[in-house]
Design an enzyme around this catalytic site. Structure first.
Site, short mmCIF file in Angstrom:
data_model
loop_
_atom_site.label_atom_id
_atom_site.label_comp_id
_atom_site.label_asym_id
_atom_site.label_seq_id
_atom_site.Cartn_x
_atom_site.Cartn_y
_atom_site.Cartn_z
N TYR A 169 -4.31 -5.34 15.01
CA TYR A 169 -4.10 -4.60 13.77
C TYR A 169 -3.65 -3.20 14.18
O TYR A 169 -4.43 -2.41 14.70
CB TYR A 169 -5.39 -4.55 12.94
N TRP A 177 -7.21 -13.80 11.19
CA TRP A 177 -7.27 -12.33 11.27
C TRP A 177 -8.67 -11.81 11.53
O TRP A 177 -8.84 -10.75 12.09
CB TRP A 177 -6.69 -11.70 10.00
N ASP A 218 -2.90 -0.66 12.51
CA ASP A 218 -3.39 0.53 11.79
C ASP A 218 -4.58 1.13 12.53
O ASP A 218 -4.92 2.29 12.29
CB ASP A 218 -3.74 0.21 10.32
N ASP A 229 -6.99 -14.04 1.19
CA ASP A 229 -8.07 -13.29 1.84
C ASP A 229 -8.85 -12.48 0.81
O ASP A 229 -8.36 -12.19 -0.28
CB ASP A 229 -7.52 -12.36 2.91
N GLU A 230 -10.06 -12.11 1.20
CA GLU A 230 -10.85 -11.10 0.50
C GLU A 230 -10.82 -11.28 -1.02
O GLU A 230 -10.42 -10.38 -1.75
CB GLU A 230 -10.34 -9.70 0.90
N ARG A 277 0.85 -1.21 0.00
CA ARG A 277 0.00 0.00 0.00
C ARG A 277 0.87 1.25 0.00
O ARG A 277 0.62 2.21 -0.70
CB ARG A 277 -0.94 -0.02 1.19
N TRP A 309 -0.89 -2.62 8.46
CA TRP A 309 -1.38 -2.30 7.11
C TRP A 309 -1.18 -0.81 6.89
O TRP A 309 -1.44 -0.01 7.80
CB TRP A 309 -2.86 -2.67 6.98
N THR A 310 -0.76 -0.44 5.70
CA THR A 310 -0.23 0.92 5.56
C THR A 310 -1.03 1.83 4.63
O THR A 310 -0.48 2.81 4.12
CB THR A 310 1.24 0.87 5.08
N GLU A 311 -2.32 1.52 4.41
CA GLU A 311 -3.09 2.41 3.54
C GLU A 311 -2.97 3.87 3.97
O GLU A 311 -2.82 4.76 3.14
CB GLU A 311 -4.58 2.04 3.56
C1 ACM Z 1 -6.60 -8.88 5.91
O1 ACM Z 1 -6.57 -8.01 6.78
N1 ACM Z 1 -7.33 -8.73 4.83
C2 ACM Z 1 -5.85 -10.10 6.06
#
Ligand code: ACM
EC number: 3.2.1.52
Length: 541
Positions: A406, A381, A408, A314-315, A148, A456-458
């Site tokens: 998490y 997660w 973030d 994932d997702e 990201r 996570w770095t968005e």
């Molecule tokens: C994730 O946070 N989609 C693994």
């Protein structure tokens, strides 16, 4: 100076201290020379003392440091004795000795973390004591998302140093995503030529109206990766690479449009994604895609010696597969019930492929959908449920529930948090995180390899933002992962906070831009739209 973080199993204090001087020697016995090299380099920088090489154990003398293996100790276990004979660190393996060396650095005080001596006369002293210590978990992880926002190699190396200082030992390297492909793959050069750059970037949460209208990107060459892996290994950290399939793949599809569902959309029109969220453009379940990614993983295996290889999983929205005649034909041909089983087949393919090469697959807990691939391990997660189900089915688990670890997510309910997303998770919340849920029997709980904090770095566009979100909470996380703590409600958070007073001085010496206990510094705030709390899911949801 025994305010150690993470807390060791036991400390017995004596009276007196070992003083390191210009005459002090450092003796590293067989098998510990690597640790000796690391320790000498770190302490020479900070103290200016030469710490000459002793040639035999006795050489270390009453003011020296000795390192040696003791096969009677567990692999990561160590014993540190400081007494009239000097400082002796013994470990069950070089890793154990290394964690003991990290403890020694903490015992020497915050200035032991500086990169040059301060030029004042000062004593470098280790109080007489005996420390016995060993980690609770063998997987003490940190995941860093460099897709990201790209993080330069130097900052990745710094991140490894910070992990080592906290006795964390698994670096989960999130290298590919919709917004960028960050690892050079020689046989598929467009992955980085095209896939590592995006034209612009959503600023803040995906609900923000703001854009940064300039290109963002970067990638690691294979030599950069080799350097990172070797640097980590010197610090007894394993790097687990993550290459995402079959979702989170738009950057790869932008580079090689034939990887996408070409009978559903015009994949040649896709570019590297410039905003956040769950992306509908997923890999096509074709032989071509499998062969392409086998090629990617072949190069990945050459670069990363880690037992585990993370494949994401994932997702992965199934809309394109539902509409794709190619995907539907594959479902029929394989006799699968639905698109979830197609995902399972996709993951299962790489599970078998990795297993045949002596590695093990790990994926996010969605890989449980449609049946868990044999031998696969799970990063749990979306809470504990995936991990519980996986452990009960005999699969290994890394617990990293987004509700807890998490990083973030905002760390204070106040209006000044510069990354005002997700749930509020304070330092205390993280300190009271328990990786092993009570639902598991002791037998099932053995499948919990450990735990991991995910960054996570968005909304973290540079290393200073990453520091802010990661620290001080990573210190609490490290204690959860390493130390044997009482049940969450009984944990001595006040005692942890007292030890943090010393730890903040270490982080200051290391130049970490942590969140101060009283809240963000003026330059760390984000006014206006970006500083307004977003109620609702974090940007990756
Ligand atoms: C994730 O946070 N989609 C693994």
């Amino acid at each position: 100076m025994t305010e150690l973080i993470p807390a060791p199993r036991s400390i017995v204090s004596g009276s007196g201290e070992v003083r390191l001087t210009a005459h002090s020697q450092l003796y590293a016995d067989t098998g510990t020379q690597g640790v000796g090299h690391w320790l000498r380099t770190a302490l020479r920088q900070a103290t200016g003392l030469p710490l000459r090489e002793g040639r035999e154990p006795g050489d270390a003398g009453g003011d020296g440091i000795g390192l040696q293996l003791d096969p009677g100790l567990g692999p990561e276990e160590y014993r540190l004795v400081s007494d009239g004979n000097g400082v002796l660190i013994e470990g069950g393996s070089p890793a154990g000795v290394f964690w003991g060396a990290q403890t020694l650095r903490q015992l020497l005080g915050p200035d032991a973390y500086r990169r040059a001596p301060l030029g004042r006369d000062r004593a470098w002293a280790v109080p007489y004591l005996t420390i016995r210590d060993a980690p609770r978990f063998r997987w003490r992880g940190l995941m860093l998302d460099v897709a990201r926002h790209f993080m330069r190699k130097d900052d990745v190396l710094r991140c490894l140093d910070l992990m080592a200082a906290h006795k964390l030992n698994v670096f989960h390297f999130h290298l590919t995503d919709d917004q960028g492909w960050r690892i050079q793959i020689e046989r598929h050069p467009r992955l980085t030529e095209i896939g590592s750059w995006r034209a612009r970037t959503k600023t803040g949460h995906r609900a923000s109206p703001l854009w940064e209208e300039k290109p963002h990107g970067g990638y690691y060459t294979q030599d950069d990766i080799r350097e990172i892996v070797a640097y980590a290994a010197e610090r007894h950290i394993t790097v687990v690479p993550e290459i995402d399939v079959p979702g989170h793949s738009q950057a790869a599809i932008a580079a090689y449009p034939e990887l996408g569902n070409t009978d559903v959309i015009d994949t040649t029109a896709l570019s590297v994604w410039d905003t956040w969220g769950i992306n509908p453009n997923v890999l096509a379940p074709t032989d071509n895609t499998l062969r392409f990614y086998e090629g990617v993983f072949e190069e990945v295996l050459e670069l990363f010696p880690s037992e585990f290889v993370h494949v994401g999983g994932d997702e992965c929205p199934k809309d394109q597969w539902r509409r794709s005649e190619t995907a539907q034909a594959r479902i029929r041909e394989l006799g699968l019930a639905d698109e979830d089983e197609l995902q399972s087949w996709f993951i299962g393919h790489f599970d078998a492929w990795l297993t045949a090469r002596g590695r093990r697959l790990i994926g996010w807990d969605e890989i449980l959908q449609g049946g868990l691939a044999k031998g696969a391990a799970v990063s749990s997660w979306r809470g504990y449920a995936g991990g519980i189900a996986a452990a009960r089915a005999g699969h290994d688990v890394v617990m990293c529930p987004e509700q807890q670890v998490y990083l973030d997510h905002r760390q204070d309910p106040g209006p000044d948090e510069p990354v005002p997303i997700g749930w509020v998770r304070t330092l205390e919340d993280v300190y009271r995180f328990e990786p092993v849920p009570p639902e598991l029997t002791p037998e099932e709980a053995r499948h919990v390899l450990g735990t991991q904090a995910n960054v996570w770095t968005e909304v973290m566009e540079d290393p200073a933002r990453v520091d802010y979100q990661t620290f001080p909470r990573l210190a609490a996380f490290a204690e959860v992962a390493w130390s044997v703590l009482p049940a969450p409600a009984e944990r001595d958070f006040a005692g942890f906070e007292r030890r943090m007073t010393a730890h903040y001085r270490r982080l200051d010496a290391l130049g970490v831009a942590y969140r101060p206990p009283a809240g963000p510094l003026p330059w760390q705030r984000r006014p206006g739209v970006l500083g307004r709390p977003i109620d609702g899911p974090p940007p990756h949801r």
